[in-house]
Structures are given as C-alpha cells and as structure tokens.
Design a protein around this motif. Structure first.
Motif, PDB file in Angstrom:
ATOM      1  N   ARG A 263       0.824  -1.210   0.000  1.00  0.00           N
ATOM      2  CA  ARG A 263       0.000   0.000   0.000  1.00  0.00           C
ATOM      3  C   ARG A 263       0.862   1.266   0.000  1.00  0.00           C
ATOM      4  N   LEU A 264       1.900   1.273   0.823  1.00  0.00           N
ATOM      5  CA  LEU A 264       2.755   2.452   0.913  1.00  0.00           C
ATOM      6  C   LEU A 264       3.634   2.625  -0.320  1.00  0.00           C
ATOM      7  N   LEU A 265       4.079   1.515  -0.902  1.00  0.00           N
ATOM      8  CA  LEU A 265       4.974   1.595  -2.056  1.00  0.00           C
ATOM      9  C   LEU A 265       4.231   1.870  -3.353  1.00  0.00           C
ATOM     10  N   TYR A 266       3.019   1.323  -3.493  1.00  0.00           N
ATOM     11  CA  TYR A 266       2.311   1.393  -4.781  1.00  0.00           C
ATOM     12  C   TYR A 266       0.901   1.952  -4.681  1.00  0.00           C
ATOM     13  N   ASP A 267       0.463   2.406  -3.519  1.00  0.00           N
ATOM     14  CA  ASP A 267      -0.925   2.839  -3.315  1.00  0.00           C
ATOM     15  C   ASP A 267      -1.861   1.672  -3.632  1.00  0.00           C
ATOM     16  N   ASP A 268      -2.793   1.886  -4.571  1.00  0.00           N
ATOM     17  CA  ASP A 268      -3.739   0.820  -4.911  1.00  0.00           C
ATOM     18  C   ASP A 268      -3.354   0.095  -6.193  1.00  0.00           C
ATOM     19  N   ARG A 269      -2.096   0.245  -6.616  1.00  0.00           N
ATOM     20  CA  ARG A 269      -1.653  -0.370  -7.877  1.00  0.00           C
ATOM     21  C   ARG A 269      -1.006  -1.741  -7.661  1.00  0.00           C
ATOM     22  N   ALA A 270      -0.995  -2.230  -6.436  1.00  0.00           N
ATOM     23  CA  ALA A 270      -0.410  -3.542  -6.139  1.00  0.00           C
ATOM     24  C   ALA A 270      -1.295  -4.246  -5.123  1.00  0.00           C
ATOM     25  N   GLU A 271      -1.189  -5.572  -5.077  1.00  0.00           N
ATOM     26  CA  GLU A 271      -2.022  -6.316  -4.143  1.00  0.00           C
ATOM     27  C   GLU A 271      -1.425  -7.683  -3.847  1.00  0.00           C
ATOM     28  N   LEU A 272      -1.836  -8.221  -2.717  1.00  0.00           N
ATOM     29  CA  LEU A 272      -1.532  -9.600  -2.328  1.00  0.00           C
ATOM     30  C   LEU A 272      -2.829 -10.389  -2.393  1.00  0.00           C
ATOM     31  N   VAL A 273      -2.824 -11.487  -3.156  1.00  0.00           N
ATOM     32  CA  VAL A 273      -4.019 -12.311  -3.322  1.00  0.00           C
ATOM     33  C   VAL A 273      -3.715 -13.715  -2.810  1.00  0.00           C
ATOM     34  N   ILE A 274      -4.546 -14.223  -1.921  1.00  0.00           N
ATOM     35  CA  ILE A 274      -4.413 -15.576  -1.392  1.00  0.00           C
ATOM     36  C   ILE A 274      -5.534 -16.438  -1.975  1.00  0.00           C
ATOM     37  N   GLU A 275      -5.170 -17.561  -2.571  1.00  0.00           N
ATOM     38  CA  GLU A 275      -6.152 -18.460  -3.158  1.00  0.00           C
ATOM     39  C   GLU A 275      -6.001 -19.858  -2.581  1.00  0.00           C
ATOM     40  N   ALA A 276      -7.114 -20.598  -2.566  1.00  0.00           N
ATOM     41  CA  ALA A 276      -7.123 -21.985  -2.110  1.00  0.00           C
ATOM     42  C   ALA A 276      -7.532 -22.874  -3.281  1.00  0.00           C
ATOM     43  N   PRO A 277      -6.571 -23.490  -4.004  1.00  0.00           N
ATOM     44  CA  PRO A 277      -6.898 -24.335  -5.155  1.00  0.00           C
ATOM     45  C   PRO A 277      -7.768 -25.527  -4.754  1.00  0.00           C
ATOM     46  N   LEU A 278      -8.561 -25.992  -5.713  1.00  0.00           N
ATOM     47  CA  LEU A 278      -9.447 -27.123  -5.450  1.00  0.00           C
ATOM     48  C   LEU A 278      -8.675 -28.396  -5.121  1.00  0.00           C
ATOM     49  N   ASP A 279      -7.454 -28.527  -5.684  1.00  0.00           N
ATOM     50  CA  ASP A 279      -6.657 -29.734  -5.432  1.00  0.00           C
ATOM     51  C   ASP A 279      -5.806 -29.627  -4.171  1.00  0.00           C
ATOM     52  N   GLY A 280      -6.039 -28.603  -3.353  1.00  0.00           N
ATOM     53  CA  GLY A 280      -5.345 -28.483  -2.075  1.00  0.00           C
ATOM     54  C   GLY A 280      -4.196 -27.498  -2.101  1.00  0.00           C
ATOM     55  N   GLY A 281      -3.663 -27.217  -0.933  1.00  0.00           N
ATOM     56  CA  GLY A 281      -2.557 -26.278  -0.823  1.00  0.00           C
ATOM     57  C   GLY A 281      -3.031 -24.838  -0.841  1.00  0.00           C
ATOM     58  N   ALA A 282      -2.127 -23.954  -1.197  1.00  0.00           N
ATOM     59  CA  ALA A 282      -2.436 -22.519  -1.230  1.00  0.00           C
ATOM     60  C   ALA A 282      -1.577 -21.830  -2.272  1.00  0.00           C
ATOM     61  N   ILE A 283      -2.088 -20.711  -2.785  1.00  0.00           N
ATOM     62  CA  ILE A 283      -1.347 -19.867  -3.723  1.00  0.00           C
ATOM     63  C   ILE A 283      -1.347 -18.450  -3.164  1.00  0.00           C
ATOM     64  N   ALA A 284      -0.168 -17.899  -2.984  1.00  0.00           N
ATOM     65  CA  ALA A 284      -0.008 -16.497  -2.593  1.00  0.00           C
ATOM     66  C   ALA A 284       0.560 -15.753  -3.786  1.00  0.00           C
ATOM     67  N   ALA A 285      -0.165 -14.766  -4.287  1.00  0.00           N
ATOM     68  CA  ALA A 285       0.242 -14.040  -5.485  1.00  0.00           C
ATOM     69  C   ALA A 285       0.454 -12.563  -5.166  1.00  0.00           C
TER      70      ALA A 285
END
Length: 296
Positions: A263-285
């Motif tokens: 937020r401080l470096l990019y304002d609203d031009r960047a984000e962290l997205v956490i996903e839970a795939p159907l086949d298990g585990g996690a994705i942090a993007a």
C-alpha cells in the motif's frame, strides 16, 4: 516613564497588527475554500443581524468586499491551499514508507540471526554424522549471505532476480534440513529478473508456505515459485501443496506487513491475493506494476 510607556504602546501596536494580519489571512483562506451556498447563507444571517442592530450599511460593505475577494483571488488561493495540502500528504506518505522500510529492516535483523544460528547448529550436527552434507549446507549459507548483503546495502530497492537468488539459497538450506520432505521448482522468465520487486516479500511468502503449509504434513510437499506478465502487471506466485490456507484464521503479522508495504509503495496499484486451489494447498500471489531497471 514616558519612554517605557511608549515602548509598551509600540509593542501593543505590533501585536495588534500581527493579530489583525493573522485574522485577515484566516478570513481570506476561508473565503477561498467556502462554497457559494454557505457564503450566501452567511450573508443572509449577517444582513439579518445588521438589521436588528441597524448597521446594514456596514454589512453591505462586508458583503461587497468578501464577494470581490472571492471572485478575484479566491480561485488562486484555493489552488495554493490544495497544492500545500497535497504536498503535506505526499511528505507524510514518504515518511510512512521510510518508517515501514526501517521497520522491515529491523524485523529482518531480528529474524536473520535466528535463522543463522539454526543453520550453524545444523552444520555442527552434520559435521559429525554427514560431513559432505555439512559442507553443502555451509556453501548454501555462504550463497545466502552473498545474496542478502548487497540488498541490505542497496538504496534503490530490490529486483525480482535478486529476490529469487536469495530464495534459492534459503530453500537450499531448508531442503538440507527437511530432506525429501521438501521439493522446489522455480519458473522465472529471464526478462523479469531485472524488474523492481520489494525485498523480503518473496521470502516471507516462502517461509509462510513452509511453516503453515508443508511442515504440518508428515510427508512434506512441494513449493512452486513462478512469475508472469499480465498486461502491465507482474504477478509472482508462491504455490504449495501443503495443508492449505485456513480462511477462518487471521492472516498473521507477515501477510499484514506485506499488504501494508504494498500500500505504501504502490498505493492501490499492487495487491496480495491468497487463493485456495481445489486440489489443495495454497497460492499467494503478489501483483505489482511492471518496469525494468537498467542492468548496469
């Protein structure tokens, strides 16, 4: 006595003029930013009071003066006030960004010794039981420190290539500790290696994947680190096939710090997205604006 009284009178006059000047500019600034509707209401109330006290002529002169100031100089003064406010906000944002980077540097300084001592303890154990493996971890630790020190000294921030290099060395040490319980794969296009990327964010995501995803599983698992372009946005993924992300639990300090840094470096031009795939585990993007630094 007369000289003393004269000095007091001059001091009083200077104070009165300074106060009058302050009141005038406060009135001027108010006229610059006040909406016309509010000004009309003020004029109406002023005329009503002036009628009661029979000073209507004074009220009319005040209305004419304020109208002239509002029309002739109000727009320019309003723009000046807006520019001053914008500059102040920009300065505050810069200070917040510097404070956050200092906090992250402090956090890294606290984490690094813990990781370093654990690694040295592991090397000490393996020297007696598996000297070749101890030598391998020793070289991985040297590579990790070589990747870390330039980033600590750099003033221009990190690049994705440097973060990947640091993460490779870190994961090599973790593989030596977890052995067959940890499998790693990198898929980073060469054209993205010189793209700016905030230091320590990638490693934080990898540490979370190991701690919360793979270590709870007896058999361990796999971590895939990849990056790709999506228009003008660079997306960096950390995926694991571990225990999965608990959507009902708090994100924790690490992920909260990442969101605040973005937020401080990019304002609203960047984000962290956490996903839970159907086949298990996690994705942090991590999604940040894409640009290229000069290789030299």
């Amino acid at each position: 006595m007369r000289a003393s009284q004269l000095n007091k009178a001059m001091d009083f006059l200077r104070d009165a003029l300074a106060e009058a000047k302050l009141l005038w500019w406060s009135f001027f600034d108010w006229l610059a930013v006040v909406e016309w509707r509010q000004l009309y209401i003020t004029w109406f109330l002023l005329v009503s009071l002036a009628s009661i006290f029979k000073v209507v002529e004074t009220a009319v002169w005040f209305i004419l003066l304020s109208f002239g100031v509002k029309v002739l100089a109000g727009g320019k003064r309003k723009a000046e006030l807006a520019a001053t406010e914008a500059t102040a906000k920009a300065d505050v944002a810069t200070l917040e960004r510097r404070l956050l980077e200092a906090q992250m540097a402090t956090l890294q300084a606290q984490i690094e010794p813990h990781f370093l001592f654990n690694t040295l303890a592991l090397i000490g154990q393996l020297i007696e039981t598996d000297p070749p493996q101890a030598a391998k971890i020793h070289m991985n630790l040297i590579d990790y420190l070589r990747a870390t020190l330039p980033q600590m000294r750099a003033n221009g921030g990190g690049t994705l290539g440097r973060q990947v290099q640091l993460s490779r060395s870190y994961l090599a040490i973790m593989q030596a500790r977890m052995k067959e319980r940890l499998t790693v794969n990198f898929d980073i296009p060469a054209n993205l290696e010189h793209a700016p990327f905030p230091p320590m964010i990638l490693q934080t995501l990898i540490e979370n994947a190991i701690k919360h995803g793979l270590e709870p599983k007896i058999e361990g698992g796999r971590i895939d680190i990849s990056a790709h372009l999506d228009g003008g946005i660079m997306q960096v993924n950390v995926r694991d096939n571990g225990a999965g992300f608990n959507t009902h639990a708090d994100e924790g300090v690490g992920l909260a710090n990442i969101r605040e840094r973005l937020r401080l470096l990019y304002d609203d031009r960047a984000e962290l997205v956490i996903e839970a795939p159907l086949d298990g585990g996690a994705i942090a993007a991590i999604r940040v604006p894409f640009s290229i630094l000069d290789k030299h």
